[in-house]
Write an enzyme that holds these catalytic residues in place. Structure first.
Site, PDB file in Angstrom:
ATOM      1  N   SER A 124       0.844  -1.198   0.000  1.00  0.00           N
ATOM      2  CA  SER A 124       0.000   0.000   0.000  1.00  0.00           C
ATOM      3  C   SER A 124       0.875   1.242   0.000  1.00  0.00           C
ATOM      4  O   SER A 124       1.975   1.240   0.568  1.00  0.00           O
ATOM      5  CB  SER A 124      -0.847  -0.011   1.273  1.00  0.00           C
ATOM      6  OG  SER A 124      -1.487   1.222   1.451  1.00  0.00           O
ATOM      7  N   TYR A 148      -1.781  -0.583  10.815  1.00  0.00           N
ATOM      8  CA  TYR A 148      -2.072  -1.235   9.533  1.00  0.00           C
ATOM      9  C   TYR A 148      -0.900  -1.038   8.564  1.00  0.00           C
ATOM     10  O   TYR A 148      -0.383  -1.990   7.969  1.00  0.00           O
ATOM     11  CB  TYR A 148      -3.363  -0.674   8.920  1.00  0.00           C
ATOM     12  CG  TYR A 148      -3.476  -0.970   7.443  1.00  0.00           C
ATOM     13  CD1 TYR A 148      -3.687  -2.268   6.996  1.00  0.00           C
ATOM     14  CD2 TYR A 148      -3.313   0.043   6.490  1.00  0.00           C
ATOM     15  CE1 TYR A 148      -3.745  -2.555   5.638  1.00  0.00           C
ATOM     16  CE2 TYR A 148      -3.369  -0.224   5.135  1.00  0.00           C
ATOM     17  CZ  TYR A 148      -3.584  -1.525   4.712  1.00  0.00           C
ATOM     18  OH  TYR A 148      -3.632  -1.805   3.362  1.00  0.00           O
ATOM     19  N   LYS A 152       2.114  -3.663   6.652  1.00  0.00           N
ATOM     20  CA  LYS A 152       2.516  -3.734   5.238  1.00  0.00           C
ATOM     21  C   LYS A 152       4.024  -3.509   5.107  1.00  0.00           C
ATOM     22  O   LYS A 152       4.705  -4.201   4.355  1.00  0.00           O
ATOM     23  CB  LYS A 152       1.755  -2.692   4.416  1.00  0.00           C
ATOM     24  CG  LYS A 152       0.267  -2.955   4.311  1.00  0.00           C
ATOM     25  CD  LYS A 152      -0.031  -4.198   3.497  1.00  0.00           C
ATOM     26  CE  LYS A 152      -1.509  -4.479   3.384  1.00  0.00           C
ATOM     27  NZ  LYS A 152      -1.820  -5.789   2.830  1.00  0.00           N
TER      28      LYS A 152
HETATM   29  P1  NAD Z   1     -10.959  -6.560   1.337  1.00  0.00           P
HETATM   30  O1  NAD Z   1     -11.122  -6.542   2.808  1.00  0.00           O
HETATM   31  O2  NAD Z   1     -12.135  -6.318   0.485  1.00  0.00           O
HETATM   32  O3  NAD Z   1     -10.292  -7.953   0.881  1.00  0.00           O
HETATM   33  C1  NAD Z   1      -9.406  -8.675   1.703  1.00  0.00           C
HETATM   34  C2  NAD Z   1      -9.931 -10.100   1.784  1.00  0.00           C
HETATM   35  O4  NAD Z   1      -9.055 -10.873   2.607  1.00  0.00           O
HETATM   36  C3  NAD Z   1     -11.316 -10.185   2.428  1.00  0.00           C
HETATM   37  O5  NAD Z   1     -12.175 -10.909   1.567  1.00  0.00           O
HETATM   38  C4  NAD Z   1     -11.099 -10.920   3.747  1.00  0.00           C
HETATM   39  O6  NAD Z   1     -12.189 -11.723   4.093  1.00  0.00           O
HETATM   40  C5  NAD Z   1      -9.837 -11.722   3.424  1.00  0.00           C
HETATM   41  N1  NAD Z   1      -9.003 -12.063   4.587  1.00  0.00           N
HETATM   42  C6  NAD Z   1      -8.511 -11.233   5.538  1.00  0.00           C
HETATM   43  N2  NAD Z   1      -7.744 -11.919   6.400  1.00  0.00           N
HETATM   44  C7  NAD Z   1      -7.737 -13.205   5.984  1.00  0.00           C
HETATM   45  C8  NAD Z   1      -7.125 -14.394   6.471  1.00  0.00           C
HETATM   46  N3  NAD Z   1      -6.365 -14.388   7.557  1.00  0.00           N
HETATM   47  N4  NAD Z   1      -7.347 -15.549   5.789  1.00  0.00           N
HETATM   48  C9  NAD Z   1      -8.119 -15.575   4.685  1.00  0.00           C
HETATM   49  N5  NAD Z   1      -8.711 -14.482   4.184  1.00  0.00           N
HETATM   50  C10 NAD Z   1      -8.527 -13.318   4.827  1.00  0.00           C
HETATM   51  O7  NAD Z   1      -9.783  -5.543   0.975  1.00  0.00           O
HETATM   52  P2  NAD Z   1      -9.300  -5.009  -0.442  1.00  0.00           P
HETATM   53  O8  NAD Z   1      -9.645  -3.579  -0.525  1.00  0.00           O
HETATM   54  O9  NAD Z   1      -9.723  -5.925  -1.512  1.00  0.00           O
HETATM   55  O10 NAD Z   1      -7.735  -5.092  -0.217  1.00  0.00           O
HETATM   56  C11 NAD Z   1      -6.993  -6.216  -0.630  1.00  0.00           C
HETATM   57  C12 NAD Z   1      -5.561  -6.049  -0.156  1.00  0.00           C
HETATM   58  O11 NAD Z   1      -5.043  -4.826  -0.681  1.00  0.00           O
HETATM   59  C13 NAD Z   1      -5.417  -5.957   1.361  1.00  0.00           C
HETATM   60  O12 NAD Z   1      -4.241  -6.647   1.722  1.00  0.00           O
HETATM   61  C14 NAD Z   1      -5.270  -4.476   1.606  1.00  0.00           C
HETATM   62  O13 NAD Z   1      -4.537  -4.208   2.758  1.00  0.00           O
HETATM   63  C15 NAD Z   1      -4.542  -4.023   0.350  1.00  0.00           C
HETATM   64  N6  NAD Z   1      -4.776  -2.615   0.031  1.00  0.00           N
HETATM   65  C16 NAD Z   1      -6.058  -2.149  -0.100  1.00  0.00           C
HETATM   66  C17 NAD Z   1      -6.276  -0.802  -0.396  1.00  0.00           C
HETATM   67  C18 NAD Z   1      -7.665  -0.235  -0.491  1.00  0.00           C
HETATM   68  O14 NAD Z   1      -7.816   0.980  -0.362  1.00  0.00           O
HETATM   69  N7  NAD Z   1      -8.697  -1.040  -0.730  1.00  0.00           N
HETATM   70  C19 NAD Z   1      -5.187   0.050  -0.594  1.00  0.00           C
HETATM   71  C20 NAD Z   1      -3.900  -0.465  -0.470  1.00  0.00           C
HETATM   72  C21 NAD Z   1      -3.708  -1.806  -0.162  1.00  0.00           C
HETATM   73  C1  WQD Z   2      -9.225  10.173   0.916  1.00  0.00           C
HETATM   74  C2  WQD Z   2      -9.373  11.670   1.180  1.00  0.00           C
HETATM   75  C3  WQD Z   2      -9.630  12.208   3.523  1.00  0.00           C
HETATM   76  C4  WQD Z   2     -13.489  10.179   3.972  1.00  0.00           C
HETATM   77  C5  WQD Z   2      -6.786   5.037   2.918  1.00  0.00           C
HETATM   78  C6  WQD Z   2      -5.759   4.313   3.750  1.00  0.00           C
HETATM   79  C7  WQD Z   2      -4.659   3.798   2.877  1.00  0.00           C
HETATM   80  C8  WQD Z   2      -5.198   2.971   1.714  1.00  0.00           C
HETATM   81  C9  WQD Z   2      -6.286   3.691   0.977  1.00  0.00           C
HETATM   82  C10 WQD Z   2      -5.141   0.650   2.325  1.00  0.00           C
HETATM   83  C11 WQD Z   2      -8.577  12.159   2.396  1.00  0.00           C
HETATM   84  C12 WQD Z   2     -10.885  12.563   2.749  1.00  0.00           C
HETATM   85  C13 WQD Z   2     -12.320  10.695   3.468  1.00  0.00           C
HETATM   86  C14 WQD Z   2     -14.523  11.066   4.387  1.00  0.00           C
HETATM   87  C15 WQD Z   2     -13.130  12.919   3.717  1.00  0.00           C
HETATM   88  N1  WQD Z   2      -5.777   1.739   2.162  1.00  0.00           N
HETATM   89  N2  WQD Z   2     -12.139  12.047   3.340  1.00  0.00           N
HETATM   90  N3  WQD Z   2     -14.291  12.408   4.237  1.00  0.00           N
HETATM   91  O1  WQD Z   2      -6.919   8.053   3.790  1.00  0.00           O
HETATM   92  O2  WQD Z   2      -6.016   8.443   1.439  1.00  0.00           O
HETATM   93  O3  WQD Z   2      -6.163   6.160   2.314  1.00  0.00           O
HETATM   94  O4  WQD Z   2      -7.273   4.163   1.905  1.00  0.00           O
HETATM   95  O5  WQD Z   2      -3.989   0.432   2.198  1.00  0.00           O
HETATM   96  O6  WQD Z   2      -3.843   3.048   3.694  1.00  0.00           O
HETATM   97  O7  WQD Z   2      -5.233   5.206   4.701  1.00  0.00           O
HETATM   98  O8  WQD Z   2      -8.245   7.315   1.750  1.00  0.00           O
HETATM   99  O9  WQD Z   2     -10.599   7.429   1.048  1.00  0.00           O
HETATM  100  O10 WQD Z   2     -10.040   7.477   3.522  1.00  0.00           O
HETATM  101  O11 WQD Z   2      -9.487   9.465   2.123  1.00  0.00           O
HETATM  102  O12 WQD Z   2     -12.975  14.136   3.624  1.00  0.00           O
HETATM  103  O13 WQD Z   2     -15.581  10.660   4.880  1.00  0.00           O
HETATM  104  O14 WQD Z   2     -10.745  11.948   1.483  1.00  0.00           O
HETATM  105  O15 WQD Z   2      -9.344  13.175   4.488  1.00  0.00           O
HETATM  106  O16 WQD Z   2      -8.114  13.449   2.096  1.00  0.00           O
HETATM  107  P1  WQD Z   2      -6.793   7.608   2.398  1.00  0.00           P
HETATM  108  P2  WQD Z   2      -9.675   7.851   2.145  1.00  0.00           P
END
Ligand code: NAD
Ligand code: WQD
Length: 341
Positions: A124, A148, A152
């Site tokens: 991430s 979190y 990562k």
């Molecule tokens: P999500 O929660 O929709 O998907 C993650 C999946 O992993 C879920 O279906 C959950 O049930 C499963 N899971 C969690 N722990 C588990 C375990 N121990 N065993 C088996 N299954 C398990 O999240 P997402 O948005 O699809 O994100 C996928 C990956 O990408 C995550 O690792 C997340 O940290 C990373 N990521 C997400 C974002 C984002 O904003 N969505 C941004 C950066 C990184």
């Molecule tokens: C985006 C912008 C908020 C909600 C997060 C995680 C990051 C990654 C992606 C997993 C910011 C603003 C948000 C609201 C708002 N996930 N905001 N009102 O914080 O950039 O990233 O998701 O890895 O680790 O931190 O994403 O969508 O929460 O926020 O004003 O109700 O929107 O302040 O500027 P963020 P976000």
């Protein structure tokens, strides 16, 4: 041979499964459904017209995971499984360290046991913390600012150590920026539990009438309009980045981080305006205090991904908003909605 997709029932996992299946890959999905629904996988089957095996297991459970490797001929792993809510990770850090770290350790141990050493890992942009360097390049210092993010960062470091100990591994560390949007069919999308933490799910729940108004977290940042700027990327573009990363780990034995972002920043107000324009829905909002820990600006330099993965994002903000809205409108209660498009 099959690609094992951990966390394949989740938001990014389902979209990646669709692209993998559409590209003729055989997949096996494992997920404990802790943050997802089985219905999401039925929708993947519906979109692609293809079937695949699903194991409802926790990847930290060595016995169950070993069974998956025994029953299938696995070539590579795309590892999404993990907990991802920043705020929750501050409240229950041990749960995050346990799930994300133990899960990944167990997975790598079992992979090694079966001689499977090709891995695409969901990292991430959060690993960059509050860096000043914009756009962010992969060689920026890592300094995650919450539990979190630290899971990562620690996993990335662990995978670097694993590679150093055995360079026959091949590992892509994909640092996603802000994934939004949904598949064009409207059948799969982001389905957060309870009140959404992230901007787009929040806006779309305001649009569908589930939440009264958006709270904008601060308008006194040093940005054009004072609201936070992020690099939003369409989830289908992101999914395709995994296909390129898979090719990369198939054809090399290295460990490399890659930014998956568009390289373009949008402020919160710009996103609200784009959503209103793309959907015709009015989004009432109120500016409130800054959210602790939020950076003012965060966007990628995606040139390394273009050069080494031959990947770049193609979809614009309008498409991201239209697709988010199609999913939300047709599935107001996520995967519990009965209506299919
Ligand atoms: P999500 O929660 O929709 O998907 C993650 C999946 O992993 C879920 O279906 C959950 O049930 C499963 N899971 C969690 N722990 C588990 C375990 N121990 N065993 C088996 N299954 C398990 O999240 P997402 O948005 O699809 O994100 C996928 C990956 O990408 C995550 O690792 C997340 O940290 C990373 N990521 C997400 C974002 C984002 O904003 N969505 C941004 C950066 C990184
Ligand atoms: C985006 C912008 C908020 C909600 C997060 C995680 C990051 C990654 C992606 C997993 C910011 C603003 C948000 C609201 C708002 N996930 N905001 N009102 O914080 O950039 O990233 O998701 O890895 O680790 O931190 O994403 O969508 O929460 O926020 O004003 O109700 O929107 O302040 O500027 P963020 P976000």
């Amino acid at each position: 041979m099959a690609i094992l997709v951990t966390g394949g029932a989740g938001y990014i996992g389902t979209h990646t499964c669709v692209e993998l299946l559409n590209n003729g890959e055989e997949i096996i999905v494992v997920d404990n459904l802790s943050n997802s629904k089985k219905e999401a996988l039925n929708r993947v089957r519906l979109i692609t017209g293809k079937d695949f095996k699903f194991y409802q297991i926790n990847i930290s459970d060595r016995k169950s995971l070993t069974n998956v490797f025994e029953e299938n001929d696995i070539e590579a792993v795309i590892h999404f499984a993990g907990l991802k809510a920043v705020g929750e990770s501050v409240v229950v850090p041990l749960r995050y360290y346990d799930n994300n770290l133990t899960g990944t350790i167990r997975l790598c141990e079992v992979m090694r046991e079966f001689g499977v050493k090709k891995l695409v890992f969901s990292s991430s942009a959060t690993v960059y913390g509050q860096t000043e360097q914009m756009p962010i390049k992969e060689d920026a210092t890592l300094s995650a600012t919450n539990p979190y993010g630290r899971t990562k960062q620690m996993i990335e470091e662990m995978l670097l150590d694993l590679y150093a100990s055995d360079p026959s591994w091949s590992i892509a560390l994909l640092r996603y920026f802000n994934p939004i949007g949904a598949h064009g069919s409207g059948l799969i999308g982001e389905d957060p539990n309870g009140i959404p933490n992230n901007l787009l799910p929040y806006i779309s729940q305001v649009a569908v009438g589930k939440i009264r108004q958006l709270h904008i977290f601060g308008n006194d940042y040093p940005t054009g309009d004072g609201t936070g700027v992020r690099d939003y990327i369409h989830v289908t573009d992101l999914a395709n980045g995994h296909l390129r990363a898979l090719e990369f780990v198939r054809s090399s034995t290295v460990v490399e981080p890659f930014n998956l972002g568009t390289g373009q920043g949008y402020s919160v107000l710009e996103v609200v305006q784009a959503f209103e324009k793309a959907t015709g829905k009015h989004i009432p909002y109120r500016v409130v205090e800054r959210r602790p820990g939020d950076a003012a600006v965060c966007y990628a330099n995606p040139k390394k991904s273009l050069k080494q993965l031959a990947w770049q994002a193609k979809k614009n903000m309008e498409q991201m908003c239209v697709d988010t809205w199609r999913w939300q409108q047709h599935n107001p209660n996520g995967y519990e909605s009965k209506q299919l498009v």
